[in-house]
Design a protein around this motif. Structure first.
Motif, PDB file in Angstrom:
ATOM      1  N   MET A   1      61.857  10.145  -1.099  1.00  8.95           N
ATOM      2  CA  MET A   1      62.279  11.412  -1.383  1.00  8.95           C
ATOM      3  C   MET A   1      63.738  11.461  -0.868  1.00  8.95           C
ATOM      4  SD  MET A   1      59.195  13.760   0.273  1.00  8.95           S
ATOM      5  CE  MET A   1      60.029  15.221  -0.027  1.00  8.95           C
ATOM      6  N   ARG A   2      64.423  12.249  -1.503  1.00  5.79           N
ATOM      7  CA  ARG A   2      66.085  12.174  -1.181  1.00  5.79           C
ATOM      8  C   ARG A   2      66.507  12.961   0.056  1.00  5.79           C
ATOM      9  NH1 ARG A   2      68.825  16.644  -3.028  1.00  5.79           N
ATOM     10  NH2 ARG A   2      67.489  18.124  -4.042  1.00  5.79           N
ATOM     11  N   ILE A   3      67.475  12.695   0.471  1.00  2.00           N
ATOM     12  CA  ILE A   3      68.074  13.333   1.623  1.00  2.00           C
ATOM     13  C   ILE A   3      68.573  14.946   1.343  1.00  2.00           C
ATOM     14  CG2 ILE A   3      69.916  13.287   3.504  1.00  2.00           C
ATOM     15  CD1 ILE A   3      70.063  10.320   3.252  1.00  2.00           C
ATOM     16  N   ARG A   4      67.943  15.576   2.084  1.00  2.00           N
ATOM     17  CA  ARG A   4      68.377  16.992   1.766  1.00  2.00           C
ATOM     18  C   ARG A   4      69.166  17.645   2.812  1.00  2.00           C
ATOM     19  NH1 ARG A   4      62.792  19.635   2.196  1.00  2.00           N
ATOM     20  NH2 ARG A   4      62.444  17.944   3.758  1.00  2.00           N
ATOM     21  N   GLN A   5      70.559  18.023   2.479  1.00  2.00           N
ATOM     22  CA  GLN A   5      71.368  18.466   3.343  1.00  2.00           C
ATOM     23  C   GLN A   5      71.411  20.042   3.264  1.00  2.00           C
ATOM     24  OE1 GLN A   5      74.779  16.803   1.579  1.00  2.00           O
ATOM     25  NE2 GLN A   5      74.521  14.905   2.416  1.00  2.00           N
ATOM     26  N   VAL A   6      70.031  20.423   3.832  1.00  2.00           N
ATOM     27  CA  VAL A   6      69.697  22.062   3.683  1.00  2.00           C
ATOM     28  C   VAL A   6      69.369  22.442   5.064  1.00  2.00           C
ATOM     29  CG1 VAL A   6      69.735  22.240   1.359  1.00  2.00           C
ATOM     30  CG2 VAL A   6      67.585  21.866   2.693  1.00  2.00           C
ATOM     31  N   THR A  89      57.037   1.111   5.683  1.00  2.00           N
ATOM     32  CA  THR A  89      56.899   1.551   4.192  1.00  2.00           C
ATOM     33  C   THR A  89      57.841   0.599   3.473  1.00  2.00           C
ATOM     34  OG1 THR A  89      58.180   3.465   4.629  1.00  2.00           O
ATOM     35  CG2 THR A  89      55.821   3.840   4.490  1.00  2.00           C
ATOM     36  N   ASP A  90      57.582   0.700   2.031  1.00  2.00           N
ATOM     37  CA  ASP A  90      58.594   0.091   1.377  1.00  2.00           C
ATOM     38  C   ASP A  90      59.592   1.101   0.677  1.00  2.00           C
ATOM     39  OD1 ASP A  90      57.184   1.415  -0.895  1.00  2.00           O
ATOM     40  OD2 ASP A  90      56.367  -0.210  -1.605  1.00  2.00           O
ATOM     41  N   ASP A  91      60.228   0.843  -0.168  1.00  2.00           N
ATOM     42  CA  ASP A  91      61.424   1.692  -0.610  1.00  2.00           C
ATOM     43  C   ASP A  91      60.793   2.790  -1.760  1.00  2.00           C
ATOM     44  OD1 ASP A  91      63.247   0.332   0.421  1.00  2.00           O
ATOM     45  OD2 ASP A  91      64.022  -0.818  -1.358  1.00  2.00           O
ATOM     46  N   ASP A  92      59.349   2.682  -2.072  1.00  2.00           N
ATOM     47  CA  ASP A  92      58.733   3.822  -2.593  1.00  2.00           C
ATOM     48  C   ASP A  92      57.925   4.744  -2.000  1.00  2.00           C
ATOM     49  OD1 ASP A  92      59.784   3.028  -5.228  1.00  2.00           O
ATOM     50  OD2 ASP A  92      58.121   1.429  -5.432  1.00  2.00           O
ATOM     51  N   GLY A  93      58.054   4.304  -0.546  1.00  2.00           N
ATOM     52  CA  GLY A  93      57.116   4.944   0.291  1.00  2.00           C
ATOM     53  C   GLY A  93      55.673   4.746   0.502  1.00  2.00           C
ATOM     54  N   ASP A  94      55.598   3.550  -0.080  1.00  2.00           N
ATOM     55  CA  ASP A  94      54.090   2.931   0.052  1.00  2.00           C
ATOM     56  C   ASP A  94      53.785   2.237   1.401  1.00  2.00           C
ATOM     57  OD1 ASP A  94      53.346   3.872  -2.299  1.00  2.00           O
ATOM     58  OD2 ASP A  94      54.064   2.059  -3.471  1.00  2.00           O
ATOM     59  N   ARG A  95      52.623   2.306   1.990  1.00  2.00           N
ATOM     60  CA  ARG A  95      52.514   1.566   3.234  1.00  2.00           C
ATOM     61  C   ARG A  95      52.400   0.186   3.135  1.00  2.00           C
ATOM     62  NH1 ARG A  95      52.649   1.520   8.794  1.00  2.00           N
ATOM     63  NH2 ARG A  95      50.534   0.466   9.412  1.00  2.00           N
ATOM     64  N   LEU A  96      53.104  -0.447   4.089  1.00  2.00           N
ATOM     65  CA  LEU A  96      53.048  -1.970   4.488  1.00  2.00           C
ATOM     66  C   LEU A  96      52.253  -2.190   5.545  1.00  2.00           C
ATOM     67  CD1 LEU A  96      56.862  -2.619   3.540  1.00  2.00           C
ATOM     68  CD2 LEU A  96      54.827  -2.843   1.867  1.00  2.00           C
ATOM     69  N   ASP A  97      51.438  -3.262   5.727  1.00  2.00           N
ATOM     70  CA  ASP A  97      50.779  -3.893   6.864  1.00  2.00           C
ATOM     71  C   ASP A  97      51.053  -5.180   7.238  1.00  2.00           C
ATOM     72  OD1 ASP A  97      49.183  -5.300   5.140  1.00  2.00           O
ATOM     73  OD2 ASP A  97      47.480  -4.053   5.145  1.00  2.00           O
ATOM     74  N   CYS A  98      50.591  -5.609   7.974  1.00  2.00           N
ATOM     75  CA  CYS A  98      50.965  -7.106   8.524  1.00  2.00           C
ATOM     76  C   CYS A  98      50.897  -8.167   7.506  1.00  2.00           C
ATOM     77  CB  CYS A  98      50.294  -7.412   9.864  1.00  2.00           C
ATOM     78  SG  CYS A  98      50.662  -6.516  11.185  1.00  2.00           S
TER      79      CYS A  98
END
Length: 430
Positions: A1-6, A89-98
């Motif tokens: 998700m993008r940064i929201r400056q609000v 998490t990766d750049d798509d927000g998917d969970r990473l484990d060991c």
């Protein structure tokens, strides 16, 4: 998700633990109050309060947080964390484990087989499995190490702001504020075996939930730090030692200076807070000036804090050792050239822990301790410690060579105990 400056208002406030009818006070431009500990010295601590609107961010995931941190840049910035951010998490927000980080053939079972002291001996690990461990660890570090630059304020929104699995690192930076944020489970997937550590060997981990290294003018306030989710006590034992996954909750090292830690909670952890990282690091002399006030240390085995070299003002803190604490070691560690000035702190412990157990000395010579409460009763901590340890450790003197002048109102230990129980930690910012 993008940064929201609000601004975060309306329905989002409810998701963050703020009642819909309440108007949350914006703390993002707060600065450290006058005389509030060492961080007020030499110009005070203002964090990112001078940030322009273009550098005020609300972030909801790791990608947004990384962009806002801007590689640890010194540009004045305010970063508001909404909800839970998972660093693994990766750049798509998917969970990473060991398993996602493991590379070059690394496997825990192979590592254990390769460096079993019965066959490997006491030499430092080397060879293919250690190289694979290092490569795997580097992949995790790329995701979980989050550099914080100068002139930065990081605040959690509402009562449910969490950074999970990350290690915030304030390295060689000045003027930083971190408030109202839960820091949870900085879990190391790839601990390293150190055969000669402590005589019996031990496992060493890489990440503190918050690490100040060469940092100056830092205010940490209403933060909760713990191993929640992966307690080390539930990890297995390898080579006769607990397979540790966590380092410190808040370590202050590398000549860091002018730090105030207030109204925060440190819980469910072994080595909570190290101030000064080596007996031979004489460059720390004159630095490591830290104030700790109105904090709670609960279910902490040791280092609350352990101090080398620094001038540390420790007042109005609350310590809770649970009834089932079979591994408790100490609370206040007095080490080389430390000068701890402790006032009006309250300790709650089970019956098998004595007053003298609260302090441990390694080459330390001084501890000023007055107004201490032990299970509701006033005690002379220093006198009891010296009497109990007579013949086994050198006596500590109450003359620490300095008297704190930078502090807020110092309450009685009894009053502070009640206030800290109600008000310390994330989600409780006034």
């Amino acid at each position: 998700m993008r940064i929201r400056q609000v601004a975060v208002v309306g329905a989002l406030l409810g998701l963050l633990g703020v009642p819909a009818h309440a108007e949350a006070r914006d703390i993002s431009r707060d600065v450290l109050a006058e005389n509030d500990g060492w961080a007020w010295a030499d110009g005070g601590t203002t964090g990112g309060s001078a940030a322009d609107d273009a550098h005020v961010y609300t972030v909801t995931d790791r990608a947004g947080l990384v962009r806002a941190l801007d590689g640890g840049s010194d540009t004045p910035k305010i970063i508001k964390i909404a909800g839970t951010i998972d660093a693994n998490t990766d750049d798509d927000g998917d969970r990473l484990d060991c398993a996602d980080y493991a590379t070059d053939g690394y496997r825990t079972k192979k590592y254990l087989a390769a460096y079993d002291p019965r066959t490997w001996g006491s030499a430092k690990p080397s060879g293919p499995q250690e190289e694979a461990r290092q490569a795997s660890a580097a992949r995790q570090a790329e995701r979980v190490v989050l550099p914080v630059g100068s002139n930065t304020t990081i605040v959690g929104l509402g009562s449910k702001a969490v950074l999970k699995g990350g290690s915030l690192q304030v390295k060689d930076a000045d003027n930083v504020i971190i408030r109202n944020l839960e820091l949870r489970d900085a879990y190391d997937c790839f601990p390293v075996w150190q055969p000669n550590n402590g005589g019996l060997g031990d496992w060493k981990t890489a990440y503190d939930t918050l690490w100040l290294n060469g940092a100056t003018h830092v205010w940490v306030d209403h933060v909760t730090a713990s191993d929640k989710g992966h307690p080390d006590e539930k990890e297995p034992t390898y080579f006769g030692r607990n397979y540790l996954r966590h380092d410190g909750l808040l370590d202050i090292t590398g000549g860091s200076d002018l730090v105030t830690v207030s109204w925060s909670r440190f819980a469910d952890h072994d080595k909570a807070m190290l101030i000064g990282n080596g007996d031979t690091v004489t460059g720390d002399r004159g630095r490591l000036r830290v104030t700790l006030h109105h904090n709670e240390f609960e279910s902490v085995v040791q280092r609350a804090p352990r101090v080398r070299f620094g001038q540390v003002h420790l007042y109005n803190n609350r310590y809770v050792v649970p009834e089932d604490a079979h591994d408790y070691r100490y609370s206040v560690g007095v080490s080389t050239e430390s000068a701890v000035f402790a006032e009006n702190n309250a300790f709650h412990t089970p019956g098998h822990i004595e007053v003298a157990d609260l302090v441990k000395s390694w080459n330390g010579t001084a501890l000023h301790a007055t107004g201490t409460l032990f299970n509701g009763y006033p005690v002379d901590l220093l006198t009891i410690y010296n009497a109990y340890n007579s013949g086994s450790e050198r006596d500590l003197t109450a003359d620490v060579g300095w008297t704190p002048t930078l502090h807020t109102k110092i309450d009685s230990a009894d009053a502070a105990d009640r206030e800290v129980a109600r008000g310390a930690g994330a989600g409780r910012t006034p």
